[in-house]
Design a protein around this motif. Structure first.
Motif, PDB file in Angstrom:
ATOM      1  N   UNK A  56       0.865  -1.083  -0.082  1.00  0.00           N
ATOM      2  CA  UNK A  56       0.115  -0.150  -0.005  1.00  0.00           C
ATOM      3  C   UNK A  56       0.907   1.226  -0.002  1.00  0.00           C
ATOM      4  N   UNK A  57       0.562   2.181  -0.869  1.00  0.00           N
ATOM      5  CA  UNK A  57       1.246   3.288  -1.134  1.00  0.00           C
ATOM      6  C   UNK A  57       1.126   4.365   0.039  1.00  0.00           C
ATOM      7  N   UNK A  58       2.245   5.216   0.501  1.00  0.00           N
ATOM      8  CA  UNK A  58       1.994   6.142   1.439  1.00  0.00           C
ATOM      9  C   UNK A  58       2.535   7.490   0.849  1.00  0.00           C
ATOM     10  N   UNK A  59       1.745   8.543   0.965  1.00  0.00           N
ATOM     11  CA  UNK A  59       2.257   9.738   0.323  1.00  0.00           C
ATOM     12  C   UNK A  59       2.494  10.831   1.459  1.00  0.00           C
ATOM     13  N   UNK A  64      -0.505  10.615   4.481  1.00  0.00           N
ATOM     14  CA  UNK A  64      -0.548   9.372   4.808  1.00  0.00           C
ATOM     15  C   UNK A  64      -0.938   8.281   3.803  1.00  0.00           C
ATOM     16  N   UNK A  65      -1.512   7.360   4.319  1.00  0.00           N
ATOM     17  CA  UNK A  65      -1.550   5.950   3.266  1.00  0.00           C
ATOM     18  C   UNK A  65      -2.896   6.378   2.139  1.00  0.00           C
ATOM     19  N   UNK A  66      -2.434   5.972   1.113  1.00  0.00           N
ATOM     20  CA  UNK A  66      -3.419   6.084  -0.114  1.00  0.00           C
ATOM     21  C   UNK A  66      -4.283   4.817  -0.054  1.00  0.00           C
ATOM     22  N   UNK A  67      -5.624   5.088  -0.350  1.00  0.00           N
ATOM     23  CA  UNK A  67      -6.415   4.023  -0.458  1.00  0.00           C
ATOM     24  C   UNK A  67      -6.073   2.713  -1.413  1.00  0.00           C
ATOM     25  N   UNK A  68      -6.357   1.434  -0.671  1.00  0.00           N
ATOM     26  CA  UNK A  68      -6.249   0.392  -1.659  1.00  0.00           C
ATOM     27  C   UNK A  68      -7.349  -0.727  -0.987  1.00  0.00           C
ATOM     28  N   UNK A  69      -7.724  -1.244  -2.238  1.00  0.00           N
ATOM     29  CA  UNK A  69      -8.555  -2.279  -2.144  1.00  0.00           C
ATOM     30  C   UNK A  69      -8.059  -3.454  -2.948  1.00  0.00           C
ATOM     31  N   UNK A  70      -8.467  -4.507  -1.994  1.00  0.00           N
ATOM     32  CA  UNK A  70      -7.955  -5.848  -2.490  1.00  0.00           C
ATOM     33  C   UNK A  70      -9.093  -6.669  -2.603  1.00  0.00           C
ATOM     34  N   UNK A  71      -9.078  -7.687  -3.500  1.00  0.00           N
ATOM     35  CA  UNK A  71      -9.852  -8.991  -3.485  1.00  0.00           C
ATOM     36  C   UNK A  71      -9.135 -10.160  -3.350  1.00  0.00           C
ATOM     37  N   UNK A  72      -9.470 -10.872  -2.141  1.00  0.00           N
ATOM     38  CA  UNK A  72      -8.465 -12.003  -2.155  1.00  0.00           C
ATOM     39  C   UNK A  72      -9.255 -13.298  -1.867  1.00  0.00           C
ATOM     40  N   UNK A  73      -8.829 -14.212  -2.652  1.00  0.00           N
ATOM     41  CA  UNK A  73     -10.178 -15.484  -2.591  1.00  0.00           C
ATOM     42  C   UNK A  73      -9.812 -16.166  -1.407  1.00  0.00           C
ATOM     43  N   UNK A  78      -4.671 -13.269  -4.088  1.00  0.00           N
ATOM     44  CA  UNK A  78      -4.990 -11.701  -4.628  1.00  0.00           C
ATOM     45  C   UNK A  78      -5.488 -11.901  -5.990  1.00  0.00           C
ATOM     46  N   UNK A  79      -7.056 -11.522  -6.114  1.00  0.00           N
ATOM     47  CA  UNK A  79      -7.549 -11.372  -7.503  1.00  0.00           C
ATOM     48  C   UNK A  79      -7.734 -10.093  -8.054  1.00  0.00           C
ATOM     49  N   UNK A  80      -7.647  -9.182  -7.384  1.00  0.00           N
ATOM     50  CA  UNK A  80      -7.744  -7.823  -7.800  1.00  0.00           C
ATOM     51  C   UNK A  80      -7.153  -6.882  -6.798  1.00  0.00           C
ATOM     52  N   UNK A  81      -6.679  -5.818  -7.261  1.00  0.00           N
ATOM     53  CA  UNK A  81      -5.887  -4.612  -6.680  1.00  0.00           C
ATOM     54  C   UNK A  81      -6.265  -3.295  -7.083  1.00  0.00           C
ATOM     55  N   UNK A  82      -6.602  -2.239  -6.290  1.00  0.00           N
ATOM     56  CA  UNK A  82      -6.645  -1.067  -6.840  1.00  0.00           C
ATOM     57  C   UNK A  82      -5.893  -0.080  -5.834  1.00  0.00           C
ATOM     58  N   UNK A  83      -4.950   0.451  -6.326  1.00  0.00           N
ATOM     59  CA  UNK A  83      -4.196   1.296  -5.367  1.00  0.00           C
ATOM     60  C   UNK A  83      -4.768   2.873  -5.864  1.00  0.00           C
ATOM     61  N   UNK A  84      -5.195   3.540  -4.916  1.00  0.00           N
ATOM     62  CA  UNK A  84      -5.800   5.020  -5.247  1.00  0.00           C
ATOM     63  C   UNK A  84      -4.597   5.787  -5.145  1.00  0.00           C
TER      64      UNK A  84
END
Length: 103
Positions: A56-59, A64-73, A78-84
C-alpha cells in the motif's frame, strides 16, 4: 466507510467478507468501530505490517496512506488490487460488487 456499512449486506449476499485495515492503534480503532457500529471486522495496523505486505502506497505530501482495495479469494490468492492516487480515487461499492460477479 459509511456507505460500505450501509452496503455490507450486499457483500454478505455474495459470500464476501469485508475487512478494513487502518493505521490507527487498537484503542482508536476499537472506539471508531464501536461508535459507528461497523458490521465487518477492522484490523489496526499502526506499524504498517499489513500495508507493507500488500505494498500500500504512502504519500507524505497527501498526509498518509493512499487507499487500496484488494479482493483476496478463500485460497489467499489476490484476484484484484486497486491502488488509489488520492482519497477520492476509491472504487464505489457497486463497482466492487460488479467486479466480484466477474471473478
Amino acid at each position: 466507510m459509511a456507505q460500505l456499512r450501509q452496503d455490507y449486506s450486499k457483500f454478505e449476499e455474495k459470500n464476501t467478507l469485508v475487512v478494513a485495515v487502518g493505521p490507527e492503534d487498537r484503542e482508536a480503532f476499537a472506539k471508531y468501530w464501536e461508535e459507528n457500529d461497523m458490521p465487518f471486522p477492522g484490523i489496526p495496523d499502526p506499524e504498517h505490517r499489513v500495508a507493507d505486505l500488500y505494498e500500500q502506497k504512502v504519500s507524505i505530501i497527501k498526509l498518509g496512506r493512499m487507499p487500496a482495495q484488494l479482493i483476496i479469494d478463500i485460497g489467499g490468492i489476490v484476484r484484484h488490487i486497486h491502488y488509489g492516487n488520492s482519497m477520492k480515487d476509491i472504487p464505489t461499492d457497486e463497482e466492487i460488487l460488479e467486479l466480484l460477479d466477474s471473478l
